[in-house]
Motif scaffolding. Structure first.
Motif, PDB file in Angstrom:
ATOM      1  N   LYS A   2       0.905  -1.210   0.120  1.00  0.00           N
ATOM      2  CA  LYS A   2      -0.043   0.045  -0.021  1.00  0.00           C
ATOM      3  C   LYS A   2       0.968   1.227   0.018  1.00  0.00           C
ATOM      4  CE  LYS A   2      -4.138  -1.823   2.150  1.00  0.00           C
ATOM      5  NZ  LYS A   2      -4.979  -1.583   0.891  1.00  0.00           N
ATOM      6  N   MET A   3       0.558   2.131  -0.850  1.00  0.00           N
ATOM      7  CA  MET A   3       1.057   3.546  -0.921  1.00  0.00           C
ATOM      8  C   MET A   3       0.143   4.688  -0.506  1.00  0.00           C
ATOM      9  SD  MET A   3       4.086   2.333  -1.733  1.00  0.00           S
ATOM     10  CE  MET A   3       4.966   3.911  -2.302  1.00  0.00           C
ATOM     11  N   SER A   4       1.086   5.765   0.210  1.00  0.00           N
ATOM     12  CA  SER A   4       0.245   6.851   0.368  1.00  0.00           C
ATOM     13  C   SER A   4       0.945   8.165   0.023  1.00  0.00           C
ATOM     14  CB  SER A   4      -0.224   7.050   1.788  1.00  0.00           C
ATOM     15  OG  SER A   4       0.850   7.091   2.722  1.00  0.00           O
ATOM     16  N   ARG A   5       2.256   7.868  -0.156  1.00  0.00           N
ATOM     17  CA  ARG A   5       3.282   8.823  -0.739  1.00  0.00           C
ATOM     18  C   ARG A   5       4.343   8.418  -1.560  1.00  0.00           C
ATOM     19  NH1 ARG A   5       7.881  11.339   1.000  1.00  0.00           N
ATOM     20  NH2 ARG A   5       8.151  13.460   0.563  1.00  0.00           N
ATOM     21  N   TYR A   6       4.553   9.007  -2.467  1.00  0.00           N
ATOM     22  CA  TYR A   6       5.914   8.762  -3.399  1.00  0.00           C
ATOM     23  C   TYR A   6       6.903   9.691  -3.245  1.00  0.00           C
ATOM     24  CZ  TYR A   6       2.923   5.380  -5.466  1.00  0.00           C
ATOM     25  OH  TYR A   6       1.985   4.287  -5.757  1.00  0.00           O
ATOM     26  N   LEU A   7       8.326   9.192  -2.930  1.00  0.00           N
ATOM     27  CA  LEU A   7       9.398   9.959  -3.150  1.00  0.00           C
ATOM     28  C   LEU A   7       9.638  10.642  -4.457  1.00  0.00           C
ATOM     29  CD1 LEU A   7      11.751   8.079  -0.893  1.00  0.00           C
ATOM     30  CD2 LEU A   7      10.751   9.949  -0.128  1.00  0.00           C
ATOM     31  N   PRO A   8       9.994  11.835  -4.583  1.00  0.00           N
ATOM     32  CA  PRO A   8      10.187  12.389  -6.172  1.00  0.00           C
ATOM     33  C   PRO A   8      11.205  11.465  -6.757  1.00  0.00           C
ATOM     34  CG  PRO A   8      10.499  14.064  -4.229  1.00  0.00           C
ATOM     35  CD  PRO A   8      10.222  12.859  -3.513  1.00  0.00           C
ATOM     36  N   GLY A   9      10.821  11.453  -8.091  1.00  0.00           N
ATOM     37  CA  GLY A   9      11.552  10.450  -9.083  1.00  0.00           C
ATOM     38  C   GLY A   9      10.832   9.042  -9.203  1.00  0.00           C
ATOM     39  N   THR A  10      10.164   8.810  -8.060  1.00  0.00           N
ATOM     40  CA  THR A  10       9.564   7.481  -8.171  1.00  0.00           C
ATOM     41  C   THR A  10       8.368   7.300  -9.075  1.00  0.00           C
ATOM     42  OG1 THR A  10      10.249   7.271  -5.881  1.00  0.00           O
ATOM     43  CG2 THR A  10       8.566   5.679  -6.597  1.00  0.00           C
ATOM     44  N   PRO A  11       8.347   6.172  -9.718  1.00  0.00           N
ATOM     45  CA  PRO A  11       6.901   5.873 -10.813  1.00  0.00           C
ATOM     46  C   PRO A  11       5.782   5.877  -9.567  1.00  0.00           C
ATOM     47  CG  PRO A  11       8.911   4.596 -11.607  1.00  0.00           C
ATOM     48  CD  PRO A  11       9.356   5.213 -10.194  1.00  0.00           C
ATOM     49  N   CYS A  12       4.849   6.698  -9.879  1.00  0.00           N
ATOM     50  CA  CYS A  12       3.558   6.726  -9.145  1.00  0.00           C
ATOM     51  C   CYS A  12       2.212   6.372  -9.825  1.00  0.00           C
ATOM     52  CB  CYS A  12       3.699   7.903  -8.489  1.00  0.00           C
ATOM     53  SG  CYS A  12       3.135   9.402  -9.483  1.00  0.00           S
ATOM     54  N   TRP A  13       2.351   6.214 -10.955  1.00  0.00           N
ATOM     55  CA  TRP A  13       0.972   6.249 -11.762  1.00  0.00           C
ATOM     56  C   TRP A  13       1.083   5.580 -13.038  1.00  0.00           C
ATOM     57  CZ3 TRP A  13      -3.769   5.056 -10.181  1.00  0.00           C
ATOM     58  CH2 TRP A  13      -4.709   5.546 -11.243  1.00  0.00           C
ATOM     59  N   ILE A  14       0.157   5.010 -13.623  1.00  0.00           N
ATOM     60  CA  ILE A  14       0.306   4.621 -14.904  1.00  0.00           C
ATOM     61  C   ILE A  14      -1.235   4.629 -15.528  1.00  0.00           C
ATOM     62  CG2 ILE A  14       2.189   2.801 -14.800  1.00  0.00           C
ATOM     63  CD1 ILE A  14      -0.188   0.730 -14.765  1.00  0.00           C
ATOM     64  N   ASP A  15      -1.140   5.166 -16.973  1.00  0.00           N
ATOM     65  CA  ASP A  15      -2.532   5.026 -17.445  1.00  0.00           C
ATOM     66  C   ASP A  15      -2.380   4.908 -18.941  1.00  0.00           C
ATOM     67  OD1 ASP A  15      -1.561   7.613 -18.410  1.00  0.00           O
ATOM     68  OD2 ASP A  15      -3.053   8.708 -17.490  1.00  0.00           O
ATOM     69  N   LEU A  16      -3.600   4.328 -19.572  1.00  0.00           N
ATOM     70  CA  LEU A  16      -3.759   4.015 -20.693  1.00  0.00           C
ATOM     71  C   LEU A  16      -4.329   5.094 -21.649  1.00  0.00           C
ATOM     72  CD1 LEU A  16      -3.470   1.526 -23.067  1.00  0.00           C
ATOM     73  CD2 LEU A  16      -5.992   1.168 -22.077  1.00  0.00           C
ATOM     74  N   GLY A  17      -3.639   5.421 -22.792  1.00  0.00           N
ATOM     75  CA  GLY A  17      -4.311   6.063 -23.783  1.00  0.00           C
ATOM     76  C   GLY A  17      -4.900   5.171 -25.040  1.00  0.00           C
ATOM     77  N   SER A  18      -6.391   5.516 -25.077  1.00  0.00           N
ATOM     78  CA  SER A  18      -7.278   4.190 -25.852  1.00  0.00           C
ATOM     79  C   SER A  18      -8.011   5.095 -26.762  1.00  0.00           C
ATOM     80  CB  SER A  18      -8.071   3.437 -24.828  1.00  0.00           C
ATOM     81  OG  SER A  18      -8.862   2.763 -25.382  1.00  0.00           O
ATOM     82  N   PRO A  19      -8.161   4.496 -28.059  1.00  0.00           N
ATOM     83  CA  PRO A  19      -8.998   5.087 -29.069  1.00  0.00           C
ATOM     84  C   PRO A  19     -10.448   4.502 -28.567  1.00  0.00           C
ATOM     85  CG  PRO A  19      -7.983   3.245 -29.833  1.00  0.00           C
ATOM     86  CD  PRO A  19      -7.536   3.299 -28.557  1.00  0.00           C
ATOM     87  N   ASP A  20     -10.648   3.610 -27.722  1.00  0.00           N
ATOM     88  CA  ASP A  20     -11.919   2.946 -27.541  1.00  0.00           C
ATOM     89  C   ASP A  20     -11.891   2.699 -26.094  1.00  0.00           C
ATOM     90  OD1 ASP A  20     -14.399   1.598 -27.237  1.00  0.00           O
ATOM     91  OD2 ASP A  20     -14.328   1.103 -29.318  1.00  0.00           O
ATOM     92  N   LEU A  21     -12.487   3.608 -25.209  1.00  0.00           N
ATOM     93  CA  LEU A  21     -12.589   3.428 -23.833  1.00  0.00           C
ATOM     94  C   LEU A  21     -13.595   2.196 -23.453  1.00  0.00           C
ATOM     95  CD1 LEU A  21     -12.294   6.784 -22.283  1.00  0.00           C
ATOM     96  CD2 LEU A  21     -10.880   5.071 -22.110  1.00  0.00           C
ATOM     97  N   ASP A  22     -14.582   1.972 -24.138  1.00  0.00           N
ATOM     98  CA  ASP A  22     -15.480   1.124 -23.907  1.00  0.00           C
ATOM     99  C   ASP A  22     -14.796  -0.312 -23.893  1.00  0.00           C
ATOM    100  OD1 ASP A  22     -17.687   2.683 -23.090  1.00  0.00           O
ATOM    101  OD2 ASP A  22     -18.152   2.553 -25.226  1.00  0.00           O
ATOM    102  N   VAL A  23     -13.942  -0.505 -24.983  1.00  0.00           N
ATOM    103  CA  VAL A  23     -13.167  -1.966 -25.128  1.00  0.00           C
ATOM    104  C   VAL A  23     -12.163  -2.093 -24.125  1.00  0.00           C
ATOM    105  CG1 VAL A  23     -11.708  -3.038 -26.920  1.00  0.00           C
ATOM    106  CG2 VAL A  23     -13.707  -1.749 -27.645  1.00  0.00           C
ATOM    107  N   SER A  24     -11.487  -0.949 -23.869  1.00  0.00           N
ATOM    108  CA  SER A  24     -10.331  -1.089 -22.845  1.00  0.00           C
ATOM    109  C   SER A  24     -10.869  -1.409 -21.547  1.00  0.00           C
ATOM    110  CB  SER A  24      -9.486   0.144 -23.017  1.00  0.00           C
ATOM    111  OG  SER A  24      -8.885   0.408 -24.294  1.00  0.00           O
TER     112      SER A  24
END
Length: 255
Positions: A2-24
């Protein structure tokens, strides 16, 4: 974890760029057991937050332009996004999307490193990033596939303060990026014949799974494809997949 804080430089999030959000949405909720929460704010354009066990673990939004390919991206945590953008430019990178406010929960920017690989940064407000990492069905690792490893190491050292550590595995040209004393990402040079000449430098997002072979089979059943079959590695058994819209991601059962 579990994470509530991230040190600077640490990967903290991922997201997807999608052409069809329903399919994704359908694909990833079926594959990982995530629940999908679509933002009711019209300004969010249907941005979706995926949850695992009640905690946010990833996001998905519409592609920013019709010419952009479907892709997963990652965000480096920062306490000062404007300063990070200045360091990126000072290190020879490009600011693709300048620092901007996001629905009152934080600020984001999109960059391109000196090898042509895009990545993002996030200055958290009420939303610091993923609530769980390094557990099944959550983000666990980032890997830069690159042709100019020395240039990339120099850039990320100057832009994010990362240091490097070469792999201690015989015959493996692999580099770990470290934020402080913690390994936060990896780098693999694309030097063998198996990489097409026109394949650009890029980041690969990995999600942890309990069983790579079972997950790979499930990906095919859901309309995705497996481009690298389940394979053993020092870090764990992994595979590389494409979702039904064409976004590439990795899965791994960590050792």
């Amino acid at each position: 974890m579990k994470m509530s804080r991230y040190l600077p430089g640490t990967p903290c999030w991922i997201d997807l760029g999608s052409p069809d959000l329903d399919v994704s949405r359908a694909f990833y909720t079926d594959l990982f057991g995530w629940t999908a929460e679509v933002s009711p704010d019209p300004a969010a354009g249907g941005y979706t937050t995926f949850h695992q066990g009640g905690s946010p673990v990833a996001g998905a939004g519409q592609l920013m332009s019709d010419s952009a390919p479907p892709a997963w991206t990652w965000y480096a945590a920062t306490d000062d996004l404007d300063a990070t953008a200045a360091r990126v430019e000072g290190a020879g990178g490009k600011v693709m999307v300048p620092p901007m406010d996001v629905l009152g929960i934080g600020r984001m920017a999109v960059f391109m490193d000196t090898t042509g690989a895009p990545f993002s940064a996030w200055q958290g407000g009420s939303f610091p990033g993923a609530g769980i990492v390094n557990e099944p069905s959550t983000f666990c690792w980032n890997e830069l596939m690159v042709r100019e490893a020395d240039a990339a190491a120099d850039f990320y050292g100057r832009a994010l303060g990362w240091t490097t550590q070469a792999s201690d595995q015989p015959g493996v040209a692999y580099t770990e990026f470290k934020c402080g004393d913690r390994s936060v990402a990896g780098m693999m040079p694309m030097t063998s014949d198996r990489y097409p000449d026109d394949l650009p430098s890029h980041w690969m997002v990995y999600l942890a799974v309990a069983d790579v072979d079972e997950t790979a089979e499930r990906i095919g059943q859901l309309g995705g494809v497996i481009s690298i079959e389940p394979t053993g590695s020092p870090a764990g058994r992994f595979a590389v997949a494409g979702d039904p819209c064409g976004a590439v991601f990795g899965i791994v059962t960590l050792t």
